[in-house]
Scaffold this motif. Sequence first.
Motif, short mmCIF file in Angstrom:
data_model
loop_
_atom_site.label_atom_id
_atom_site.label_comp_id
_atom_site.label_asym_id
_atom_site.label_seq_id
_atom_site.Cartn_x
_atom_site.Cartn_y
_atom_site.Cartn_z
N ALA A 84 19.59 -15.32 23.52
CA ALA A 84 20.78 -15.52 22.68
C ALA A 84 20.41 -15.52 21.21
O ALA A 84 21.09 -14.91 20.37
CB ALA A 84 21.45 -16.84 23.06
N ASP A 85 19.31 -16.18 20.88
CA ASP A 85 18.90 -16.24 19.47
C ASP A 85 18.45 -14.87 18.96
O ASP A 85 18.66 -14.53 17.80
CB ASP A 85 17.79 -17.28 19.28
N ALA A 86 17.83 -14.09 19.85
CA ALA A 86 17.40 -12.74 19.44
C ALA A 86 18.63 -11.85 19.21
O ALA A 86 18.68 -11.09 18.24
CB ALA A 86 16.50 -12.13 20.52
N ILE A 87 19.62 -11.97 20.10
CA ILE A 87 20.85 -11.17 19.92
C ILE A 87 21.52 -11.57 18.60
O ILE A 87 21.89 -10.71 17.78
CB ILE A 87 21.82 -11.40 21.10
N ALA A 88 21.63 -12.87 18.38
CA ALA A 88 22.28 -13.35 17.15
C ALA A 88 21.50 -12.87 15.92
O ALA A 88 22.10 -12.40 14.94
CB ALA A 88 22.38 -14.86 17.17
N ALA A 89 20.18 -12.94 15.98
CA ALA A 89 19.36 -12.53 14.83
C ALA A 89 19.54 -11.04 14.56
O ALA A 89 19.68 -10.61 13.41
CB ALA A 89 17.89 -12.84 15.10
N ARG A 90 19.57 -10.26 15.61
CA ARG A 90 19.69 -8.81 15.41
C ARG A 90 21.08 -8.44 14.89
O ARG A 90 21.23 -7.48 14.15
CB ARG A 90 19.37 -8.06 16.70
N LEU A 91 22.09 -9.19 15.30
CA LEU A 91 23.44 -8.87 14.84
C LEU A 91 23.70 -9.38 13.42
O LEU A 91 24.55 -8.83 12.71
CB LEU A 91 24.48 -9.47 15.79
N THR A 92 23.03 -10.44 13.04
CA THR A 92 23.32 -11.03 11.74
C THR A 92 22.27 -10.69 10.69
O THR A 92 22.37 -11.13 9.55
CB THR A 92 23.42 -12.57 11.85
N GLY A 93 21.26 -9.96 11.11
CA GLY A 93 20.21 -9.60 10.15
C GLY A 93 19.27 -10.76 9.89
O GLY A 93 18.56 -10.78 8.89
N GLY A 94 19.24 -11.74 10.79
CA GLY A 94 18.36 -12.90 10.62
C GLY A 94 16.97 -12.64 11.14
O GLY A 94 16.67 -11.55 11.65
N LYS A 95 16.13 -13.67 11.06
CA LYS A 95 14.74 -13.55 11.50
C LYS A 95 14.69 -13.67 13.03
O LYS A 95 15.35 -14.54 13.61
CB LYS A 95 13.94 -14.69 10.86
N LEU A 96 13.92 -12.80 13.66
CA LEU A 96 13.80 -12.87 15.12
C LEU A 96 13.14 -14.18 15.54
O LEU A 96 12.11 -14.55 14.98
CB LEU A 96 12.96 -11.71 15.63
N PRO A 97 13.73 -14.90 16.48
CA PRO A 97 13.18 -16.20 16.86
C PRO A 97 11.98 -16.04 17.78
O PRO A 97 11.77 -14.99 18.37
CB PRO A 97 14.33 -16.82 17.65
N ASP A 98 11.24 -17.10 17.90
CA ASP A 98 10.13 -17.11 18.85
C ASP A 98 10.22 -18.43 19.61
O ASP A 98 9.53 -19.39 19.28
CB ASP A 98 8.80 -16.97 18.10
N VAL A 99 11.13 -18.49 20.59
CA VAL A 99 11.33 -19.72 21.36
C VAL A 99 10.12 -19.87 22.29
O VAL A 99 9.85 -18.98 23.08
CB VAL A 99 12.62 -19.65 22.19
N PRO A 100 9.39 -20.98 22.19
CA PRO A 100 8.22 -21.11 23.07
C PRO A 100 8.65 -21.25 24.53
O PRO A 100 9.47 -22.10 24.85
CB PRO A 100 7.52 -22.37 22.57
#
Length: 398
Positions: A302-318
């Motif tokens: 979900a965070d990767a999708i949000a980052a890619r859609l909003t131009g944010g930084k790709l997350p790295d959820v451990p």
Amino acid sequence: MQHRILVLGAGYSGAIAAGRLARRLRREDVAITLVNAEPDFVERVRMHQLAAGQDLTPRPLGEMFAGTGVELRIAKVTGVDADRRTVSVTGTDGAAELAYDTLVYALGSAWNAQGVPGVAEHAHEIAGRPGALRLRERLARLAAGRTVLVVGGGLTGLEAATEIAEARPDLEVALAARDGLGDWLSPKGREHLRKVFGRLGITVHEHTDVARVEAGRVVTAGGGTIPAAVTVWTTGFAVHPIAKATTLEVTGTGQIAVDATMRSVSHPDVYAVGDAAMAMGPGDKPLRMSCASGAPAALQAADAIAARLTGGKLPDVPIRYFNQCISLGRGDGLIQYVTADDRAVRAALTGRLAAVYKELVCKGAAWAVANPTFGLPGRRRPVTRGRTAAGEAAKATA
Ligand SMILES: Cc1cc2nc3c(=O)[nH]c(=O)nc-3n(C[C@H](O)[C@H](O)[C@H](O)COP(=O)(O)OP(=O)(O)OC[C@H]3O[C@@H](n4cnc5c(N)ncnc54)[C@H](O)[C@@H]3O)c2cc1C
């Protein structure tokens, strides 16, 4: 125009992914639809309890997602066309086709008969609610003194055997395991397991491969037989065949191959999480089919999708393991602490405290699903990419 996100499956991973997306993205920018075959959230981790006669808390998805901005659609997914970006569903209003810009595939898994003859005809399973209810009904009719044989010495088998033995001390409960009982656990964990199995009077057939299931008994690979009025098959899970029938890259077992952000390695607008996905975890080992890895994988997707859609930084959820939580009936348990890549370490928590711990873990997982936005205000960011038409999502990838 809104970016259409379709989440298939409202189990642990799909529901968590949908909730997280709703929390991360502005409502006016995205249309998030969560498709699930059943109207309730099913706590799969409690299916052995359901089978043993306990009643579970009903958890209607409609109530869980009310006010979150996630549209719930109760329908069965019958196919995915990953090239046309459509999903076929059948609901009470008939068949329909749903189009998406981004897909999250989280249809989970079912039991795995592993091609062993007689399993489909004669064995019971607890991988899902219908199977658990059938076993519950069968056990309720089973006369005292009859044998229930649980096949499979993994976590589900251990939980099923102890739950049934505790609930029905009048039955003869047995477990057949391919290896030694709890072989992968620490010495403390193994010792506790043997103690509990002894206390509950469970017969253990170790190093036993079941080659065939028949009415009233199983036949082992060595040619011997074990009596079983009821056989419960718990030798792992198999994914639904839907993904395998698409052009998505899947493994031999039909799991969708994904990268570290849970994105399909063949179709950048498709993400897969939970049991349906093949993702590598710590130590370059595939993630185990479990809530323990499905939940963080859902947050990662979900965070990767949000980052890619909003131009944010790709997350790295451990995504790593901390423990294996095993219930051994209602009053006992075993928490086996593990390394990041799921290997047992010396420390283990046992007994009543472990049972309470496990119960809190189950409650916590259900709470996370029932409170998709965690009761906190979201930090929703505007969508800057992929808003116009199907296809933009792929171009918007990093
Ligand atoms: C008895 C038992 C005990 C377990 N204990 C543990 C434990 O202690 N810890 C742990 O980490 N894991 C445990 N597991 C494993 C865990 O339950 C699964 O790994 C987990 O549920 C996978 O989550 P998921 O979201 O991928 O799939 P699921 O939770 O299975 O959710 C899939 C969803 O998709 C829906 N669906 C499926 N097919 C369709 C379709 N065609 N159309 C529409 N909807 C569909 C289903 O209705 C379901 O809501 C246990 C499993 C069992 C059976």
